[in-house]
Design an enzyme around this catalytic site. Structure first.
Site, short mmCIF file in Angstrom:
data_model
loop_
_atom_site.label_atom_id
_atom_site.label_comp_id
_atom_site.label_asym_id
_atom_site.label_seq_id
_atom_site.Cartn_x
_atom_site.Cartn_y
_atom_site.Cartn_z
N HIS A 1 0.84 -1.21 0.00
CA HIS A 1 0.00 0.00 0.00
C HIS A 1 0.87 1.26 0.00
O HIS A 1 0.65 2.18 -0.80
CB HIS A 1 -0.92 -0.01 1.22
CG HIS A 1 -1.70 1.27 1.39
ND1 HIS A 1 -2.68 1.67 0.51
CD2 HIS A 1 -1.60 2.25 2.33
CE1 HIS A 1 -3.17 2.85 0.91
NE2 HIS A 1 -2.53 3.22 2.01
N ASP B 1 -11.63 2.27 7.42
CA ASP B 1 -11.17 3.61 7.78
C ASP B 1 -11.44 4.55 6.60
O ASP B 1 -10.56 4.88 5.82
CB ASP B 1 -9.66 3.54 8.10
CG ASP B 1 -9.20 4.77 8.83
OD1 ASP B 1 -10.04 5.49 9.41
OD2 ASP B 1 -7.97 5.04 8.82
N GLN C 1 -7.71 14.89 1.45
CA GLN C 1 -6.42 14.45 2.00
C GLN C 1 -5.24 15.05 1.23
O GLN C 1 -4.27 15.53 1.82
CB GLN C 1 -6.37 12.92 1.93
CG GLN C 1 -5.13 12.28 2.53
CD GLN C 1 -5.18 10.75 2.44
OE1 GLN C 1 -6.16 10.18 1.95
NE2 GLN C 1 -4.16 10.09 2.92
MN MN Z 1 -6.27 4.34 7.78
#
Ligand code: MN
Length: 422
Positions: A140, A239, A246
């Protein structure tokens, strides 16, 4: 541990491929139609009321008072620590095991404490104190680094040396089945001034969370060898993230409003004890980690993870298959690192793993990666396409472990995205 015996069979029927055989014995908070909350466990499709089981006297002689079961969170029960939970799981395993002939006569009394799962409303299981989110999947972190920074140097220099994390917010952690509002905020396109409005890039993050027991006093450390003694159990954890918010806000202090509008957790906490049979070797760590992050034995866990996306009037499409074992940093290392400076953790803290992506494109744990920043939209079963999550889409995570003929699962965390407010 009696409860982990793979040969144990319950007198409660457990359907094939159920997440909840007698070897699981997870804990959650349930209630019947707006009635009082109680601590519950689950076997097959039955939810067992531990408060009423306690009142009937079946939980006498445990190292804590039965009043901990009449609660709207697991916190009081968790105060009994790993040893208390171990004794409780074993007691439940004995009570509901087929081999316990003596109890067959008392079945009627026990049945008053058992409900069909569909009759029961599951609540947020823990009153969460502090929430920390890690960033522990190498795949990730590499994917995100490639998309937003330099493909040749995707991982930042600290990433292979320490489990990167940040302090999140616990007030917006919500139960499964609670809808999520599309957040509003500031976003900015290149070369333009920022604008205010609904996020256009709402995403999920496929994570698991772990819940802690009471830690050590401020100023003391928890080392990797003892770290698992401080972990109560795990849940599935979505989440939710707003990628456009962001991208504009995160410099220089990191995630803020793009992350704290909602995070959804599954209702059943599967104890770390129940997961012991599914422990596996962690990934090779290169460069070798510093002394305080070294550990012995198997501290990764083989947990299959799946993500489904369901449009408002459509079927579920499976869009991701990943595994908790892909995590580069183990929970033990996360906890050791978290406390290396003397930071104290408390009973009921939640630690997020960070998005769990695997090595192949179908194992990426977010829409950002699955649709590669919007450039490769996913096609769902109904023919519609998704780069990010649409209004009224429902996102579902499922997870389970399987070996030696035993399958232990987490159930699901499921939440629908609602449009932004006017
Ligand atoms: Mn997270």
């Amino acid at each position: 541990m009696i409860a982990n015996n793979p040969n144990l069979v319950s007198w409660i029927n457990v359907p094939e491929n159920s997440d909840f055989p007698i070897q699981n014995i997870p804990f959650g908070i349930a209630r019947l139609q707006d009635d009082q909350c109680f601590v519950a466990t689950r076997i097959g499709d039955k939810v067992i009321n531990l408060a009423s089981l306690g009142e009937l006297g079946f939980l006498d002689g445990l190292p804590f008072d039965s009043s901990v079961f009449k609660a709207d969170s697991l916190n009081a029960l968790m105060k009994s620590g790993k040893s208390g939970i171990r004794i409780l799981r074993d007691r439940i395993a004995i009570l509901f095991s087929k081999e316990n002939m003596e109890l067959q006569n008392q079945l009627e009394a026990i049945m008053e404490s058992i409900y069909e799962a569909e009759r029961v409303q599951m609540m947020l299981p823990v009153q969460i104190g502090d929430y920390t989110d890690f960033y522990s999947s190498k795949e990730h972190a590499t994917n995100v680094g490639m998309m937003f920074r330099d493909p040749a140097n995707a991982l930042l220099p600290n990433w292979l040396w320490l489990p990167v994390g940040y302090h999140g917010r616990s007030s917006s952690i919500i139960a499964s089945d609670v809808p999520v509002r599309r957040p509003k905020g500031q976003t900015k396109n290149e070369g333009e001034n920022p604008v205010y409005g609904p996020s256009k890039r709402v995403d999920f993050e496929l994570e698991m969370g772990f819940i802690t027991f009471e830690g050590k006093p401020l100023g003391e450390q928890i080392n990797t060898e003892e770290a698992e003694d401080y972990i109560f159990g795990l849940c599935l954890f979505n989440d939710w993230s707003a990628r456009d918010i962001q991208q504009w806000e995160y410099v220089p202090l990191g995630p803020f409003l793009a992350k704290n509008f909602a995070s959804s957790m599954s209702p059943w906490i599967v104890t770390l004890d129940a997961l012991i049979p599914f422990a596996v070797e962690g990934p090779e760590q290169n460069p070798p980690v510093l002394e305080y992050l070294k550990y012995q034995g198997k501290k990764s866990y083989d947990i299959h993870l799946e993500v489904y996306l369901q449009p408002e009037h459509g079927h579920e499409s499976r869009i991701c298959r990943s595994n908790f074992k892909y995590m580069y940093w183990t929970m033990a290392q996360q906890l050791a690192h978290h406390t290396v400076n003397g930071c104290n953790i408390r009973c009921g803290d939640l630690m997020g793993s960070g998005t769990i992506s695997g090595p192949t494109p179908d194992s990426y744990g977010s829409m950002l990666e699955l649709a590669w920043k919007g450039t490769k939209p996913l096609e769902l079963l109904d023919g519609t396409k998704r780069a990010f999550i649409h209004d009224y889409d429902t996102v579902i995570f499922r997870g389970f472990c399987e070996n030696s003929g035993v399958r232990i699962g987490f159930g699901e965390v499921k939440s629908q995205l609602l449009p932004a407010t006017d």
